[in-house]
Design a protein around this motif. Sequence first.
Motif, PDB file in Angstrom:
ATOM      1  N   THR A  43      -6.988 -99.690 -36.223  1.00 56.89           N
ATOM      2  CA  THR A  43      -8.053 -98.870 -35.630  1.00 56.89           C
ATOM      3  C   THR A  43      -8.634 -99.521 -34.376  1.00 56.89           C
ATOM      4  O   THR A  43      -9.803 -99.322 -34.052  1.00 56.89           O
ATOM      5  CB  THR A  43      -9.174 -98.644 -36.673  1.00 56.89           C
ATOM      6  OG1 THR A  43      -9.639 -99.920 -37.141  1.00 56.89           O
ATOM      7  CG2 THR A  43      -8.689 -97.829 -37.854  1.00 56.89           C
ATOM      8  N   SER A  44      -7.824-100.344 -33.700  1.00 59.66           N
ATOM      9  CA  SER A  44      -8.328-101.134 -32.570  1.00 59.66           C
ATOM     10  C   SER A  44      -7.550-100.886 -31.285  1.00 59.66           C
ATOM     11  O   SER A  44      -7.307-101.809 -30.508  1.00 59.66           O
ATOM     12  CB  SER A  44      -8.294-102.628 -32.920  1.00 59.66           C
ATOM     13  OG  SER A  44      -9.198-102.907 -33.957  1.00 59.66           O
ATOM     14  N   SER A  45      -7.139 -99.640 -31.056  1.00 59.69           N
ATOM     15  CA  SER A  45      -6.506 -99.260 -29.780  1.00 59.69           C
ATOM     16  C   SER A  45      -5.310-100.143 -29.437  1.00 59.69           C
ATOM     17  O   SER A  45      -5.193-100.624 -28.312  1.00 59.69           O
ATOM     18  CB  SER A  45      -7.531 -99.313 -28.640  1.00 59.69           C
ATOM     19  OG  SER A  45      -8.664 -98.542 -28.953  1.00 59.69           O
ATOM     20  N   GLN A  46      -4.449-100.356 -30.413  1.00 64.04           N
ATOM     21  CA  GLN A  46      -3.280-101.201 -30.171  1.00 64.04           C
ATOM     22  C   GLN A  46      -2.020-100.336 -30.013  1.00 64.04           C
ATOM     23  O   GLN A  46      -1.809 -99.394 -30.782  1.00 64.04           O
ATOM     24  CB  GLN A  46      -3.057-102.158 -31.336  1.00 64.04           C
ATOM     25  CG  GLN A  46      -4.236-103.061 -31.607  1.00 64.04           C
ATOM     26  CD  GLN A  46      -3.816-104.457 -32.022  1.00 64.04           C
ATOM     27  OE1 GLN A  46      -3.423-105.281 -31.199  1.00 64.04           O
ATOM     28  NE2 GLN A  46      -3.906-104.718 -33.312  1.00 64.04           N
ATOM     29  N   PHE A  47      -1.187-100.695 -29.055  1.00 60.47           N
ATOM     30  CA  PHE A  47       0.132-100.081 -28.942  1.00 60.47           C
ATOM     31  C   PHE A  47       1.080-100.829 -29.885  1.00 60.47           C
ATOM     32  O   PHE A  47       1.048-102.051 -29.940  1.00 60.47           O
ATOM     33  CB  PHE A  47       0.653-100.174 -27.506  1.00 60.47           C
ATOM     34  CG  PHE A  47      -0.054 -99.252 -26.562  1.00 60.47           C
ATOM     35  CD1 PHE A  47       0.235 -97.893 -26.572  1.00 60.47           C
ATOM     36  CD2 PHE A  47      -1.014 -99.725 -25.682  1.00 60.47           C
ATOM     37  CE1 PHE A  47      -0.422 -97.018 -25.709  1.00 60.47           C
ATOM     38  CE2 PHE A  47      -1.670 -98.861 -24.818  1.00 60.47           C
ATOM     39  CZ  PHE A  47      -1.376 -97.507 -24.835  1.00 60.47           C
ATOM     40  N   VAL A  48       1.884-100.078 -30.595  1.00 63.68           N
ATOM     41  CA  VAL A  48       2.810-100.678 -31.559  1.00 63.68           C
ATOM     42  C   VAL A  48       4.235-100.531 -31.034  1.00 63.68           C
ATOM     43  O   VAL A  48       4.738 -99.418 -30.876  1.00 63.68           O
ATOM     44  CB  VAL A  48       2.681 -99.990 -32.940  1.00 63.68           C
ATOM     45  CG1 VAL A  48       3.711-100.551 -33.918  1.00 63.68           C
ATOM     46  CG2 VAL A  48       1.274-100.159 -33.487  1.00 63.68           C
ATOM     47  N   HIS A  49       4.859-101.670 -30.752  1.00 69.39           N
ATOM     48  CA  HIS A  49       6.242-101.630 -30.277  1.00 69.39           C
ATOM     49  C   HIS A  49       7.177-101.265 -31.444  1.00 69.39           C
ATOM     50  O   HIS A  49       7.008-101.755 -32.563  1.00 69.39           O
ATOM     51  CB  HIS A  49       6.635-103.006 -29.719  1.00 69.39           C
ATOM     52  CG  HIS A  49       8.105-103.151 -29.487  1.00 69.39           C
ATOM     53  ND1 HIS A  49       8.962-103.669 -30.429  1.00 69.39           N
ATOM     54  CD2 HIS A  49       8.868-102.799 -28.423  1.00 69.39           C
ATOM     55  CE1 HIS A  49      10.187-103.654 -29.935  1.00 69.39           C
ATOM     56  NE2 HIS A  49      10.165-103.134 -28.730  1.00 69.39           N
ATOM     57  N   VAL A  50       8.154-100.413 -31.151  1.00 68.60           N
ATOM     58  CA  VAL A  50       9.190-100.080 -32.139  1.00 68.60           C
ATOM     59  C   VAL A  50      10.545-100.259 -31.449  1.00 68.60           C
ATOM     60  O   VAL A  50      10.798 -99.662 -30.386  1.00 68.60           O
ATOM     61  CB  VAL A  50       9.062 -98.629 -32.660  1.00 68.60           C
ATOM     62  CG1 VAL A  50       9.994 -98.413 -33.861  1.00 68.60           C
ATOM     63  CG2 VAL A  50       7.617 -98.303 -33.052  1.00 68.60           C
TER      64      VAL A  50
END
Length: 223
Positions: A43-50
């Motif tokens: 919930t902290s505005s993080q982009f998640v690499h996949v």
Amino acid sequence: MTDDDDQALPAGSFSTWLAGMKRALGGEGESDVPCGGCTACCTSSQFVHVGPDETEALARIPTELLFPAPRMPSGHVVLGYDENGHCPMLVDGACSIYEHRPRTCRTYDCRVFPATGVEVDDEDQLAIANRARRWRFDVAAESEGVEHDALRAAARFDRWRADLLPEGVVPANATQRAVLAIELHEAFLGHDDVTDRDVVVIPDAESIEAVLNERRSRRAPTP
Ligand code: SF4
């Protein structure tokens, strides 16, 4: 904030944690964070690499939520966040694809911040910062203390000798700085033959490159 939000949280043995974290970053396991009900990192505005190899995760994330990952080869994508900074796969306070979550989420561990002494300085990540400052490691043996000091020295290194870091390695955010410190810290560990004790040393560029090459050949990307 309630009293519970201030309470110290046991982070376990420092050496055991560090060994597990290095395995996870090398793709040989997952983080094992006792998160309880915390969802701060979701919930902290993080982009998640996949990565393109993460077919189970990719099959479960709607394609309209995925974007090409900046400065990465074709096929690497990032999962963004909603207008509240929440991961869109977080539903009713829980990860809706937990069993198939991306590698980035499997290796994330907010204990990297107290372990390395890196401060979370992004105002969108105050919840992570609050959680991170509650962890308390057990640093029992003298050798553990030296390892801890080496990790903290590695976390400060780019501030004063960024010129010794290979191109593209200088961290862009707190998470990258903490992860880089974990990768680098072995270069800061030495042994004093006179006292027969492990000590913190300042590495040269060759030692840094050797450690990074060894670890970077196996590590997972960080947000
Ligand atoms: S911020 Fe830390 S404790 Fe909270 S969910 Fe993320 S990894 Fe777990």
